[in-house]
Design an enzyme around this catalytic site. Structure first.
Site, PDB file in Angstrom:
ATOM      1  N   ARG A   1      -2.174   7.557  17.265  1.00 57.29           N
ATOM      2  CA  ARG A   1      -1.575   6.341  17.236  1.00 57.29           C
ATOM      3  C   ARG A   1      -0.974   6.387  18.899  1.00 57.29           C
ATOM      4  O   ARG A   1      -0.617   5.147  19.448  1.00 57.29           O
ATOM      5  CB  ARG A   1      -0.108   6.455  16.568  1.00 57.29           C
ATOM      6  CG  ARG A   1       0.485   4.972  16.373  1.00 57.29           C
ATOM      7  CD  ARG A   1       1.622   5.154  15.510  1.00 57.29           C
ATOM      8  NE  ARG A   1       2.886   5.117  16.338  1.00 57.29           N
ATOM      9  CZ  ARG A   1       4.210   5.387  15.629  1.00 57.29           C
ATOM     10  NH1 ARG A   1       4.068   5.345  14.218  1.00 57.29           N
ATOM     11  NH2 ARG A   1       5.405   5.503  16.429  1.00 57.29           N
TER      12      ARG A   1
ATOM     13  N   ARG B   1      -1.700   8.580  11.546  1.00 53.76           N
ATOM     14  CA  ARG B   1      -2.204   7.284  11.893  1.00 53.76           C
ATOM     15  C   ARG B   1      -3.234   7.518  12.811  1.00 53.76           C
ATOM     16  O   ARG B   1      -2.954   7.826  13.957  1.00 53.76           O
ATOM     17  CB  ARG B   1      -1.084   6.415  12.087  1.00 53.76           C
ATOM     18  CG  ARG B   1      -1.626   4.713  12.270  1.00 53.76           C
ATOM     19  CD  ARG B   1      -1.667   4.010  10.926  1.00 53.76           C
ATOM     20  NE  ARG B   1      -1.904   2.722  11.313  1.00 53.76           N
ATOM     21  CZ  ARG B   1      -0.984   1.676  11.757  1.00 53.76           C
ATOM     22  NH1 ARG B   1       0.391   2.130  11.887  1.00 53.76           N
ATOM     23  NH2 ARG B   1      -1.418   0.531  11.814  1.00 53.76           N
TER      24      ARG B   1
ATOM     25  N   LYS C   1       7.905  -1.002   6.456  1.00 53.67           N
ATOM     26  CA  LYS C   1       7.615   0.401   5.634  1.00 53.67           C
ATOM     27  C   LYS C   1       9.077   0.828   5.060  1.00 53.67           C
ATOM     28  O   LYS C   1       9.978   0.754   5.827  1.00 53.67           O
ATOM     29  CB  LYS C   1       7.241   1.674   6.663  1.00 53.67           C
ATOM     30  CG  LYS C   1       8.284   1.670   8.071  1.00 53.67           C
ATOM     31  CD  LYS C   1       7.796   2.864   8.777  1.00 53.67           C
ATOM     32  CE  LYS C   1       8.696   3.034  10.097  1.00 53.67           C
ATOM     33  NZ  LYS C   1       8.126   3.944  11.128  1.00 53.67           N
TER      34      LYS C   1
ATOM     35  N   GLU D   1       0.950  -1.120   0.125  1.00 55.84           N
ATOM     36  CA  GLU D   1       0.016   0.017  -0.116  1.00 55.84           C
ATOM     37  C   GLU D   1       0.924   1.306   0.179  1.00 55.84           C
ATOM     38  O   GLU D   1       2.123   1.237   0.514  1.00 55.84           O
ATOM     39  CB  GLU D   1      -0.803   0.223   1.303  1.00 55.84           C
ATOM     40  CG  GLU D   1      -1.982  -1.028   1.553  1.00 55.84           C
ATOM     41  CD  GLU D   1      -2.376  -1.069   2.907  1.00 55.84           C
ATOM     42  OE1 GLU D   1      -2.088  -0.229   3.625  1.00 55.84           O
ATOM     43  OE2 GLU D   1      -3.543  -1.723   3.205  1.00 55.84           O
TER      44      GLU D   1
ATOM     45  N   GLU E   1      -5.167   6.316   7.632  1.00 53.79           N
ATOM     46  CA  GLU E   1      -4.529   7.696   7.893  1.00 53.79           C
ATOM     47  C   GLU E   1      -5.329   8.792   7.837  1.00 53.79           C
ATOM     48  O   GLU E   1      -6.216   9.001   6.603  1.00 53.79           O
ATOM     49  CB  GLU E   1      -3.689   7.676   6.598  1.00 53.79           C
ATOM     50  CG  GLU E   1      -2.345   8.581   6.688  1.00 53.79           C
ATOM     51  CD  GLU E   1      -1.360   8.112   7.425  1.00 53.79           C
ATOM     52  OE1 GLU E   1      -0.421   9.056   7.847  1.00 53.79           O
ATOM     53  OE2 GLU E   1      -1.225   6.795   7.735  1.00 53.79           O
TER      54      GLU E   1
ATOM     55  N   LYS F   1       2.181   4.780   1.587  1.00 53.36           N
ATOM     56  CA  LYS F   1       2.201   5.373   2.807  1.00 53.36           C
ATOM     57  C   LYS F   1       2.105   6.598   2.888  1.00 53.36           C
ATOM     58  O   LYS F   1       3.008   7.619   2.267  1.00 53.36           O
ATOM     59  CB  LYS F   1       3.631   5.144   3.289  1.00 53.36           C
ATOM     60  CG  LYS F   1       3.880   5.388   4.904  1.00 53.36           C
ATOM     61  CD  LYS F   1       5.244   5.164   5.460  1.00 53.36           C
ATOM     62  CE  LYS F   1       5.249   5.506   6.874  1.00 53.36           C
ATOM     63  NZ  LYS F   1       4.774   6.755   7.342  1.00 53.36           N
TER      64      LYS F   1
END
Length: 538
Positions: free
Chosen positions: A252, A237, A401, A230, A278, A232
Protein backbone atom coordinates in the site's frame (compact mmCIF):
# COMPACT_ATOMS: atom_id res chain seq x y z
CA UNK A 1 25.48 19.63 1.81
CA UNK A 2 25.08 22.49 4.25
CA UNK A 3 21.62 23.34 2.90
CA UNK A 4 20.51 19.71 3.25
CA UNK A 5 21.86 19.63 6.81
CA UNK A 6 19.89 22.77 7.65
CA UNK A 7 16.74 21.18 6.19
CA UNK A 8 17.08 18.03 8.32
CA UNK A 9 17.84 20.09 11.40
CA UNK A 10 14.68 22.14 10.95
CA UNK A 11 12.52 19.14 10.07
CA UNK A 12 13.40 17.23 13.22
CA UNK A 13 12.43 20.22 15.36
CA UNK A 14 9.15 20.83 13.50
CA UNK A 15 6.08 18.84 14.60
CA UNK A 16 3.73 20.59 12.15
CA UNK A 17 3.02 18.69 8.94
CA UNK A 18 2.19 21.93 7.14
CA UNK A 19 5.51 23.46 8.13
CA UNK A 20 7.39 20.34 7.04
CA UNK A 21 5.73 20.54 3.62
CA UNK A 22 6.73 24.20 3.32
CA UNK A 23 10.33 23.56 4.41
CA UNK A 24 10.80 20.75 1.90
CA UNK A 25 9.18 22.76 -0.87
CA UNK A 26 11.44 25.73 -0.10
CA UNK A 27 14.46 23.44 -0.31
CA UNK A 28 13.36 22.20 -3.75
CA UNK A 29 12.83 25.79 -4.92
CA UNK A 30 16.34 26.94 -3.94
CA UNK A 31 18.43 23.84 -4.64
CA UNK A 32 19.67 22.88 -8.13
CA UNK A 33 19.58 19.49 -9.81
CA UNK A 34 20.67 16.84 -9.06
CA UNK A 35 21.06 17.72 -5.36
CA UNK A 36 17.34 18.23 -4.79
CA UNK A 37 16.61 14.91 -6.46
CA UNK A 38 19.02 13.08 -4.15
CA UNK A 39 17.40 14.88 -1.20
CA UNK A 40 13.96 13.72 -2.33
CA UNK A 41 15.26 10.16 -2.61
CA UNK A 42 16.73 10.34 0.90
CA UNK A 43 13.50 11.74 2.39
CA UNK A 44 11.35 9.18 0.53
CA UNK A 45 13.58 6.27 1.55
CA UNK A 46 14.57 5.26 -2.00
CA UNK A 47 18.27 6.01 -1.56
CA UNK A 48 20.21 2.87 -0.66
CA UNK A 49 23.92 3.49 -0.05
CA UNK A 50 24.81 -0.14 0.54
CA UNK A 51 28.50 0.36 1.35
CA UNK A 52 27.79 2.69 4.30
CA UNK A 53 26.55 0.21 6.87
CA UNK A 54 26.06 1.23 10.54
CA UNK A 55 28.59 -1.42 11.66
CA UNK A 56 31.25 0.10 9.38
CA UNK A 57 30.44 3.58 10.65
CA UNK A 58 30.75 2.43 14.27
CA UNK A 59 34.15 0.94 13.44
CA UNK A 60 35.20 4.21 11.79
CA UNK A 61 34.15 6.27 14.81
CA UNK A 62 35.94 3.82 17.08
CA UNK A 63 39.19 4.51 15.22
CA UNK A 64 38.91 8.26 15.91
CA UNK A 65 37.73 8.29 19.52
CA UNK A 66 37.73 6.17 22.65
CA UNK A 67 35.52 3.16 21.84
CA UNK A 68 34.37 2.71 25.44
CA UNK A 69 33.38 6.36 25.72
CA UNK A 70 31.59 6.11 22.38
CA UNK A 71 29.69 2.99 23.48
CA UNK A 72 28.57 4.68 26.71
CA UNK A 73 27.58 7.84 24.86
CA UNK A 74 25.70 5.90 22.19
CA UNK A 75 23.85 3.97 24.89
CA UNK A 76 22.74 7.25 26.47
CA UNK A 77 21.91 9.18 23.28
CA UNK A 78 20.39 6.25 21.40
CA UNK A 79 21.16 7.64 17.94
CA UNK A 80 24.27 6.64 15.96
CA UNK A 81 24.47 9.73 13.75
CA UNK A 82 23.95 12.17 16.60
CA UNK A 83 26.51 10.47 18.86
CA UNK A 84 29.15 10.16 16.15
CA UNK A 85 28.64 13.75 14.93
CA UNK A 86 29.17 15.12 18.44
CA UNK A 87 32.18 12.93 19.21
CA UNK A 88 34.02 13.19 15.88
CA UNK A 89 37.28 15.03 16.65
CA UNK A 90 37.57 18.56 15.35
CA UNK A 91 40.55 19.11 13.02
CA UNK A 92 43.55 20.80 14.64
CA UNK A 93 43.28 23.64 12.16
CA UNK A 94 40.36 24.65 10.01
CA UNK A 95 41.31 24.61 6.37
CA UNK A 96 39.74 26.37 3.45
CA UNK A 97 37.53 23.38 2.79
CA UNK A 98 35.86 23.34 6.20
CA UNK A 99 32.10 23.90 5.87
CA UNK A 100 32.73 24.36 2.17
CA UNK A 101 29.34 24.48 0.40
CA UNK A 102 31.12 22.88 -2.56
CA UNK A 103 30.81 19.50 -0.77
CA UNK A 104 27.56 18.74 -2.53
CA UNK A 105 24.88 16.28 -1.62
CA UNK A 106 25.15 14.78 -5.11
CA UNK A 107 28.88 14.15 -4.61
CA UNK A 108 28.19 12.29 -1.39
CA UNK A 109 25.32 10.19 -2.83
CA UNK A 110 27.08 9.31 -6.07
CA UNK A 111 30.41 8.49 -4.38
CA UNK A 112 28.87 6.24 -1.73
CA UNK A 113 26.56 4.56 -4.25
CA UNK A 114 29.53 3.71 -6.46
CA UNK A 115 31.92 2.75 -3.63
CA UNK A 116 33.45 -0.67 -4.41
CA UNK A 117 33.70 -1.62 -0.74
CA UNK A 118 32.82 -0.51 2.78
CA UNK A 119 36.47 0.48 3.32
CA UNK A 120 36.40 2.80 0.31
CA UNK A 121 33.12 4.32 1.48
CA UNK A 122 34.53 4.91 4.96
CA UNK A 123 37.61 6.67 3.55
CA UNK A 124 35.37 9.08 1.66
CA UNK A 125 33.12 9.50 4.69
CA UNK A 126 36.04 10.33 6.98
CA UNK A 127 37.24 13.06 4.61
CA UNK A 128 33.83 14.68 4.48
CA UNK A 129 33.38 14.44 8.27
CA UNK A 130 36.64 16.31 8.72
CA UNK A 131 35.31 19.17 6.59
CA UNK A 132 31.90 19.65 8.19
CA UNK A 133 30.58 21.16 11.39
CA UNK A 134 28.53 19.15 13.90
CA UNK A 135 25.19 19.64 12.11
CA UNK A 136 26.76 18.79 8.77
CA UNK A 137 28.34 15.64 10.19
CA UNK A 138 25.02 14.61 11.70
CA UNK A 139 23.20 15.10 8.36
CA UNK A 140 25.94 13.27 6.45
CA UNK A 141 25.73 10.26 8.76
CA UNK A 142 21.93 10.27 8.64
CA UNK A 143 22.15 10.21 4.86
CA UNK A 144 24.79 7.47 4.81
CA UNK A 145 22.87 5.13 7.12
CA UNK A 146 19.49 5.83 5.53
CA UNK A 147 17.89 6.33 8.92
CA UNK A 148 16.90 10.01 8.71
CA UNK A 149 14.12 9.79 11.32
CA UNK A 150 13.19 13.45 11.00
CA UNK A 151 9.44 12.89 10.97
CA UNK A 152 9.13 12.60 7.19
CA UNK A 153 7.61 9.50 5.60
CA UNK A 154 7.79 8.57 1.93
CA UNK A 155 4.21 9.75 1.55
CA UNK A 156 4.95 13.12 3.11
CA UNK A 157 8.07 13.59 0.94
CA UNK A 158 6.04 12.92 -2.22
CA UNK A 159 3.22 15.14 -0.94
CA UNK A 160 5.75 17.95 -0.37
CA UNK A 161 7.03 17.56 -3.91
CA UNK A 162 3.48 17.57 -5.29
CA UNK A 163 2.55 20.69 -3.30
CA UNK A 164 5.69 22.52 -4.42
CA UNK A 165 5.19 21.46 -8.04
CA UNK A 166 1.46 22.28 -7.89
CA UNK A 167 0.60 18.77 -9.04
CA UNK A 168 -2.02 16.34 -7.77
CA UNK A 169 -0.43 13.80 -5.39
CA UNK A 170 -1.99 10.91 -7.32
CA UNK A 171 -0.44 12.26 -10.55
CA UNK A 172 2.99 12.15 -8.92
CA UNK A 173 2.33 8.63 -7.55
CA UNK A 174 1.32 7.46 -11.01
CA UNK A 175 4.76 8.19 -12.51
CA UNK A 176 6.94 7.71 -9.42
CA UNK A 177 7.77 4.02 -9.86
CA UNK A 178 8.95 4.47 -13.42
CA UNK A 179 11.73 6.81 -12.29
CA UNK A 180 15.05 6.50 -10.46
CA UNK A 181 16.98 8.93 -8.22
CA UNK A 182 17.94 11.72 -8.66
CA UNK A 183 14.55 12.20 -10.41
CA UNK A 184 15.71 14.80 -12.92
CA UNK A 185 12.82 13.99 -15.28
CA UNK A 186 10.38 14.49 -12.40
CA UNK A 187 11.78 17.92 -11.57
CA UNK A 188 11.85 18.85 -15.27
CA UNK A 189 8.12 18.05 -15.44
CA UNK A 190 7.49 20.08 -12.29
CA UNK A 191 9.33 23.14 -13.61
CA UNK A 192 7.89 22.98 -17.11
CA UNK A 193 11.22 22.20 -18.76
CA UNK A 194 10.29 18.64 -19.68
CA UNK A 195 7.24 16.48 -20.45
CA UNK A 196 5.26 14.44 -17.97
CA UNK A 197 7.06 11.11 -17.50
CA UNK A 198 4.98 8.48 -19.27
CA UNK A 199 4.40 5.29 -17.25
CA UNK A 200 2.54 3.50 -20.03
CA UNK A 201 4.04 0.18 -20.92
CA UNK A 202 5.61 -0.10 -17.45
CA UNK A 203 4.26 -2.10 -14.49
CA UNK A 204 3.66 1.12 -12.57
CA UNK A 205 1.91 1.63 -9.25
CA UNK A 206 -1.58 3.11 -9.04
CA UNK A 207 -2.63 4.92 -5.88
CA UNK A 208 -4.92 2.76 -3.77
CA UNK A 209 -8.49 3.69 -3.03
CA UNK A 210 -8.96 3.59 0.73
CA UNK A 211 -12.00 3.26 2.94
CA UNK A 212 -13.33 5.48 5.70
CA UNK A 213 -13.79 3.85 9.14
CA UNK A 214 -17.45 3.58 10.08
CA UNK A 215 -19.77 2.38 12.82
CA UNK A 216 -23.44 1.46 12.69
CA UNK A 217 -24.49 5.06 13.44
CA UNK A 218 -22.54 6.30 10.41
CA UNK A 219 -24.22 3.78 8.10
CA UNK A 220 -27.79 4.10 9.40
CA UNK A 221 -28.75 7.10 7.16
CA UNK A 222 -27.49 5.26 4.04
CA UNK A 223 -29.47 2.89 1.81
CA UNK A 224 -27.99 -0.64 2.08
CA UNK A 225 -29.06 -1.42 -1.48
CA UNK A 226 -26.56 1.17 -2.78
CA UNK A 227 -23.64 -0.85 -1.41
CA UNK A 228 -21.96 -4.21 -1.85
CA UNK A 229 -20.05 -5.83 1.00
CA UNK A 230 -16.87 -7.92 1.14
CA UNK A 231 -14.99 -9.51 4.00
CA UNK A 232 -11.97 -7.54 5.27
CA UNK A 233 -9.11 -10.06 5.38
CA UNK A 234 -6.19 -9.80 7.81
CA UNK A 235 -3.25 -9.62 5.43
CA UNK A 236 -1.46 -6.90 3.48
CA UNK A 237 -3.29 -4.81 0.91
CA UNK A 238 -1.36 -5.31 -2.30
CA UNK A 239 -1.41 -4.40 -5.96
CA UNK A 240 -0.05 -6.69 -8.66
CA UNK A 241 0.76 -5.29 -12.08
CA UNK A 242 2.01 -6.88 -15.31
CA UNK A 243 3.14 -4.76 -18.27
CA UNK A 244 6.07 -4.50 -20.64
CA UNK A 245 7.15 -8.05 -19.90
CA UNK A 246 7.53 -7.33 -16.15
CA UNK A 247 5.43 -8.29 -13.14
CA UNK A 248 5.57 -6.30 -9.93
CA UNK A 249 3.94 -6.60 -6.53
CA UNK A 250 3.36 -3.38 -4.57
CA UNK A 251 2.42 -2.77 -0.94
CA UNK A 252 0.00 0.00 0.00
CA UNK A 253 2.95 2.32 0.63
CA UNK A 254 4.02 1.91 -2.99
CA UNK A 255 7.07 -0.16 -2.04
CA UNK A 256 7.86 -3.01 -4.47
CA UNK A 257 7.78 -6.24 -2.42
CA UNK A 258 7.88 -8.92 -5.12
CA UNK A 259 11.33 -10.17 -4.09
CA UNK A 260 9.80 -11.74 -0.99
CA UNK A 261 7.01 -13.47 -2.95
CA UNK A 262 8.58 -15.09 -6.03
CA UNK A 263 6.03 -17.90 -6.00
CA UNK A 264 3.24 -15.40 -6.54
CA UNK A 265 5.10 -13.62 -9.36
CA UNK A 266 5.78 -16.95 -11.07
CA UNK A 267 2.11 -17.93 -10.88
CA UNK A 268 0.68 -14.74 -12.47
CA UNK A 269 -1.97 -15.93 -14.98
CA UNK A 270 -3.73 -12.76 -16.17
CA UNK A 271 -1.53 -11.28 -18.91
CA UNK A 272 -1.23 -7.49 -19.01
CA UNK A 273 -3.36 -6.31 -16.11
CA UNK A 274 -3.39 -4.57 -12.73
CA UNK A 275 -5.32 -5.97 -9.76
CA UNK A 276 -5.98 -4.89 -6.18
CA UNK A 277 -6.21 -7.52 -3.46
CA UNK A 278 -5.14 -8.85 -0.07
CA UNK A 279 -1.79 -10.61 0.17
CA UNK A 280 -1.97 -13.61 2.50
CA UNK A 281 -0.29 -16.97 3.00
CA UNK A 282 -2.42 -20.07 2.97
CA UNK A 283 -2.60 -22.57 5.79
CA UNK A 284 -3.02 -26.35 5.54
CA UNK A 285 -6.82 -25.98 5.41
CA UNK A 286 -6.67 -23.80 2.26
CA UNK A 287 -7.74 -20.77 4.30
CA UNK A 288 -5.66 -17.62 4.91
CA UNK A 289 -3.26 -18.20 7.79
CA UNK A 290 -2.94 -15.71 10.69
CA UNK A 291 -0.98 -12.56 10.01
CA UNK A 292 1.88 -13.84 12.17
CA UNK A 293 2.51 -16.49 9.50
CA UNK A 294 2.60 -13.86 6.75
CA UNK A 295 5.14 -11.89 8.77
CA UNK A 296 7.62 -14.75 8.32
CA UNK A 297 7.79 -13.87 4.63
CA UNK A 298 7.76 -10.06 4.84
CA UNK A 299 10.96 -8.02 4.27
CA UNK A 300 13.02 -11.02 3.18
CA UNK A 301 15.56 -10.58 0.38
CA UNK A 302 15.36 -14.29 -0.36
CA UNK A 303 12.82 -16.94 0.63
CA UNK A 304 13.94 -20.50 1.30
CA UNK A 305 12.33 -23.56 -0.21
CA UNK A 306 10.89 -24.52 3.19
CA UNK A 307 8.89 -21.30 3.55
CA UNK A 308 7.79 -21.39 -0.09
CA UNK A 309 6.33 -24.83 0.52
CA UNK A 310 4.89 -24.39 4.02
CA UNK A 311 3.57 -20.82 3.59
CA UNK A 312 2.55 -20.38 -0.07
CA UNK A 313 1.71 -16.81 -1.07
CA UNK A 314 -1.81 -16.04 -2.25
CA UNK A 315 -3.63 -12.94 -3.53
CA UNK A 316 -7.32 -12.64 -2.68
CA UNK A 317 -8.66 -10.26 -5.31
CA UNK A 318 -10.81 -7.19 -4.64
CA UNK A 319 -10.69 -5.13 -7.82
CA UNK A 320 -9.51 -4.93 -11.44
CA UNK A 321 -7.75 -1.63 -12.21
CA UNK A 322 -6.52 -2.20 -15.77
CA UNK A 323 -6.63 -4.87 -18.44
CA UNK A 324 -4.84 -5.00 -21.79
CA UNK A 325 -3.63 -1.42 -21.46
CA UNK A 326 -7.15 -0.10 -20.73
CA UNK A 327 -7.61 1.87 -17.49
CA UNK A 328 -10.75 0.55 -15.78
CA UNK A 329 -10.63 2.81 -12.73
CA UNK A 330 -13.16 5.37 -14.08
CA UNK A 331 -15.81 2.63 -14.45
CA UNK A 332 -18.31 1.83 -11.64
CA UNK A 333 -17.48 -0.84 -9.09
CA UNK A 334 -20.13 -3.27 -10.34
CA UNK A 335 -18.64 -3.17 -13.85
CA UNK A 336 -15.09 -3.64 -12.58
CA UNK A 337 -16.24 -6.51 -10.36
CA UNK A 338 -17.93 -8.25 -13.28
CA UNK A 339 -14.76 -7.89 -15.37
CA UNK A 340 -12.69 -9.29 -12.49
CA UNK A 341 -15.01 -12.27 -12.09
CA UNK A 342 -14.74 -13.00 -15.82
CA UNK A 343 -10.94 -12.70 -15.73
CA UNK A 344 -10.59 -15.12 -12.81
CA UNK A 345 -13.01 -17.58 -14.43
CA UNK A 346 -11.01 -17.50 -17.67
CA UNK A 347 -7.64 -17.95 -15.94
CA UNK A 348 -8.13 -20.11 -12.82
CA UNK A 349 -5.11 -20.38 -10.53
CA UNK A 350 -4.62 -21.81 -7.02
CA UNK A 351 -2.67 -18.66 -6.12
CA UNK A 352 -5.44 -16.17 -6.98
CA UNK A 353 -9.10 -16.10 -6.06
CA UNK A 354 -11.97 -13.67 -5.57
CA UNK A 355 -12.79 -12.17 -2.21
CA UNK A 356 -16.42 -13.31 -1.87
CA UNK A 357 -19.24 -10.81 -1.65
CA UNK A 358 -21.39 -10.83 1.49
CA UNK A 359 -25.14 -10.93 0.86
CA UNK A 360 -27.20 -8.70 3.19
CA UNK A 361 -30.43 -6.72 3.10
CA UNK A 362 -30.09 -4.45 6.14
CA UNK A 363 -27.36 -2.91 8.30
CA UNK A 364 -28.59 -4.97 11.26
CA UNK A 365 -28.13 -8.19 9.29
CA UNK A 366 -24.64 -7.15 8.17
CA UNK A 367 -23.79 -6.24 11.76
CA UNK A 368 -24.64 -9.79 12.87
CA UNK A 369 -22.52 -11.26 10.06
CA UNK A 370 -19.65 -8.92 10.90
CA UNK A 371 -19.68 -9.98 14.55
CA UNK A 372 -19.45 -13.68 13.64
CA UNK A 373 -17.40 -14.04 10.43
CA UNK A 374 -16.76 -17.44 8.83
CA UNK A 375 -12.96 -17.28 9.24
CA UNK A 376 -10.64 -16.25 12.06
CA UNK A 377 -8.57 -14.06 9.71
CA UNK A 378 -11.49 -11.74 8.90
CA UNK A 379 -11.27 -8.32 10.61
CA UNK A 380 -14.71 -7.03 9.58
CA UNK A 381 -16.42 -5.97 6.36
CA UNK A 382 -15.74 -3.54 3.52
CA UNK A 383 -18.61 -1.58 1.98
CA UNK A 384 -18.40 -0.21 -1.56
CA UNK A 385 -20.95 1.85 -3.44
CA UNK A 386 -22.09 0.06 -6.56
CA UNK A 387 -21.63 3.10 -8.80
CA UNK A 388 -18.31 4.44 -7.54
CA UNK A 389 -15.18 4.66 -9.70
CA UNK A 390 -11.81 3.67 -8.26
CA UNK A 391 -10.56 6.98 -6.79
CA UNK A 392 -7.08 7.57 -5.40
CA UNK A 393 -6.81 8.33 -1.70
CA UNK A 394 -9.58 8.20 0.91
CA UNK A 395 -12.67 9.97 -0.49
CA UNK A 396 -15.41 10.23 2.09
CA UNK A 397 -18.54 8.29 1.25
CA UNK A 398 -17.91 5.68 -1.48
CA UNK A 399 -16.10 3.07 0.63
CA UNK A 400 -16.34 2.19 4.32
CA UNK A 401 -14.53 -0.29 6.54
CA UNK A 402 -16.56 -1.65 9.44
CA UNK A 403 -14.20 -3.51 11.71
CA UNK A 404 -14.93 -5.67 14.71
CA UNK A 405 -14.43 -3.93 18.06
CA UNK A 406 -10.83 -4.09 19.34
CA UNK A 407 -9.94 -6.51 22.10
CA UNK A 408 -8.27 -5.39 25.33
CA UNK A 409 -6.05 -6.91 28.01
CA UNK A 410 -4.45 -5.60 31.18
CA UNK A 411 -0.74 -6.37 30.85
CA UNK A 412 2.40 -5.69 32.90
CA UNK A 413 5.31 -3.61 31.63
CA UNK A 414 8.46 -5.77 31.42
CA UNK A 415 11.03 -3.88 29.30
CA UNK A 416 11.43 -0.39 27.89
CA UNK A 417 13.64 0.87 25.08
CA UNK A 418 14.61 4.35 23.98
CA UNK A 419 12.83 5.74 20.96
CA UNK A 420 14.25 7.50 17.94
CA UNK A 421 14.31 11.08 16.70
CA UNK A 422 12.72 13.46 19.18
CA UNK A 423 11.97 10.47 21.45
CA UNK A 424 15.61 9.36 21.61
CA UNK A 425 15.99 10.65 25.18
CA UNK A 426 12.85 8.88 26.40
CA UNK A 427 11.97 5.24 27.03
CA UNK A 428 9.02 5.07 24.66
CA UNK A 429 8.94 1.48 23.29
CA UNK A 430 7.32 -0.92 25.75
CA UNK A 431 7.39 -4.71 25.91
CA UNK A 432 4.66 -6.15 28.10
CA UNK A 433 3.47 -9.52 29.32
CA UNK A 434 0.83 -11.51 31.16
CA UNK A 435 1.06 -13.88 34.11
CA UNK A 436 1.65 -17.59 33.62
CA UNK A 437 0.48 -20.31 36.03
CA UNK A 438 3.85 -20.29 37.82
CA UNK A 439 3.41 -16.55 38.50
CA UNK A 440 6.09 -15.47 36.02
CA UNK A 441 5.54 -12.89 33.32
CA UNK A 442 5.77 -13.92 29.67
CA UNK A 443 5.80 -11.33 26.86
CA UNK A 444 2.92 -11.05 24.42
CA UNK A 445 3.69 -7.84 22.55
CA UNK A 446 5.28 -4.43 22.19
CA UNK A 447 3.66 -1.01 21.83
CA UNK A 448 4.91 2.52 21.26
CA UNK A 449 1.73 4.50 20.65
CA UNK A 450 -1.50 5.49 22.35
CA UNK A 451 -0.12 7.82 25.03
CA UNK A 452 0.23 11.59 25.23
CA UNK A 453 3.51 13.52 25.52
CA UNK A 454 2.78 14.17 29.17
CA UNK A 455 2.13 10.47 29.79
CA UNK A 456 5.41 9.69 28.03
CA UNK A 457 7.25 11.89 30.51
CA UNK A 458 5.52 10.13 33.42
CA UNK A 459 6.25 6.68 31.97
CA UNK A 460 9.90 7.56 31.39
CA UNK A 461 10.24 8.80 34.96
CA UNK A 462 8.66 5.61 36.35
CA UNK A 463 10.93 3.39 34.21
CA UNK A 464 14.11 5.15 35.36
CA UNK A 465 13.05 4.77 38.99
CA UNK A 466 12.14 1.10 38.65
CA UNK A 467 14.93 -0.25 36.45
CA UNK A 468 16.33 -3.60 37.60
CA UNK A 469 18.67 -4.50 34.71
CA UNK A 470 20.19 -2.83 31.63
CA UNK A 471 20.82 -4.40 28.24
CA UNK A 472 22.29 -1.67 26.04
CA UNK A 473 19.39 0.69 25.18
CA UNK A 474 16.87 -1.64 26.87
CA UNK A 475 15.91 -1.60 30.55
CA UNK A 476 14.16 -4.32 32.48
CA UNK A 477 11.77 -2.97 35.10
CA UNK A 478 10.22 -4.32 38.25
CA UNK A 479 6.73 -5.76 37.58
CA UNK A 480 4.72 -2.90 39.01
CA UNK A 481 3.00 -1.01 36.18
CA UNK A 482 -0.18 -2.20 34.44
CA UNK A 483 -1.10 -1.03 30.94
CA UNK A 484 -4.45 -1.57 29.30
CA UNK A 485 -3.68 -2.41 25.67
CA UNK A 486 -6.11 -2.57 22.78
CA UNK A 487 -5.39 -4.86 19.82
CA UNK A 488 -7.07 -6.46 16.84
CA UNK A 489 -6.45 -10.15 17.51
CA UNK A 490 -4.27 -12.71 19.30
CA UNK A 491 -2.17 -15.08 17.23
CA UNK A 492 0.11 -18.04 17.98
CA UNK A 493 3.76 -16.97 17.88
CA UNK A 494 6.78 -19.23 18.42
CA UNK A 495 8.95 -16.10 18.74
CA UNK A 496 7.36 -15.17 22.06
CA UNK A 497 7.94 -17.20 25.21
CA UNK A 498 4.22 -17.04 25.86
CA UNK A 499 3.47 -18.65 22.49
CA UNK A 500 1.19 -15.70 21.67
CA UNK A 501 1.45 -12.28 20.02
CA UNK A 502 -1.04 -9.40 19.97
CA UNK A 503 -1.85 -7.96 16.55
CA UNK A 504 -1.54 -4.14 16.32
CA UNK A 505 -1.29 -3.45 20.06
CA UNK A 506 -1.58 0.13 21.30
CA UNK A 507 -1.82 1.55 24.80
CA UNK A 508 -5.41 2.44 25.69
CA UNK A 509 -4.84 3.45 29.32
CA UNK A 510 -2.10 3.53 31.93
CA UNK A 511 -3.50 1.73 34.96
CA UNK A 512 -1.60 3.52 37.73
CA UNK A 513 -4.44 2.38 40.02
CA UNK A 514 -4.23 -1.36 39.38
CA UNK A 515 -1.86 -3.75 41.21
CA UNK A 516 0.34 -5.75 38.84
CA UNK A 517 -0.83 -9.01 40.42
CA UNK A 518 -4.34 -8.30 39.09
CA UNK A 519 -3.26 -8.07 35.45
CA UNK A 520 -4.55 -10.66 33.00
CA UNK A 521 -3.19 -14.19 32.79
CA UNK A 522 -1.96 -16.26 29.88
CA UNK A 523 -5.05 -18.45 29.74
CA UNK A 524 -7.18 -15.30 29.27
CA UNK A 525 -5.05 -14.20 26.32
CA UNK A 526 -5.03 -17.73 24.90
CA UNK A 527 -8.81 -17.81 25.04
CA UNK A 528 -8.88 -14.89 22.61
CA UNK A 529 -7.08 -16.83 19.88
CA UNK A 530 -9.84 -17.26 17.33
CA UNK A 531 -10.48 -20.90 16.57
CA UNK A 532 -7.93 -22.22 19.08
CA UNK A 533 -8.67 -23.63 22.54
CA UNK A 534 -6.86 -22.00 25.43
CA UNK A 535 -5.52 -25.37 26.47
CA UNK A 536 -3.34 -25.50 23.35
CA UNK A 537 -0.99 -22.83 24.73
CA UNK A 538 1.43 -23.87 27.46
Amino acid sequence: MRRFADLLDRLILTPSRTTKLRLIGDYFAHTPDPDRGWALAALAGTLDLRAARPSAIRELIGSRTDPVLFALSYDYVGDLAETAALMWPEPAATGAGRNDPGVRLSEVAETLAAAPSAAAAMRSLAGWLDGLDTTGRWALLKLATGGLRVGVSAGLAKAAFAAWAKLAPEAVEEVWHGLEPPYEALFAWATGTGPRPDPRGLPHFRSFMLATPAELADLAPLDPSDFRAEWKWDGIRAQMVAAGGEIRLYARSGDEIGRGFPDLLDAWPFGEAAVDGELVVMGPNDQPAPFAELQKRINRRTVGAGLLKSLPAHLRLYDLLAKGGVDLRPRPFTERRAALEALVAAHPSPRFDLSPLVAFSSWAELDRLRADPPAATIEGVMLKRRDTPYLAGRPKGPWFKWKRAPLTLDVVLMYAQRGHGRRSSYFSDYTFGVWRDDDTLVPVGKAYSGFTDQELVELDRWIRRNTTERFGPVRAVAPGLVLEVAFDSVQPSPRHKSGLALRFPRIARIRWDKPAAEADRLETAAGLVAGSPAASVT
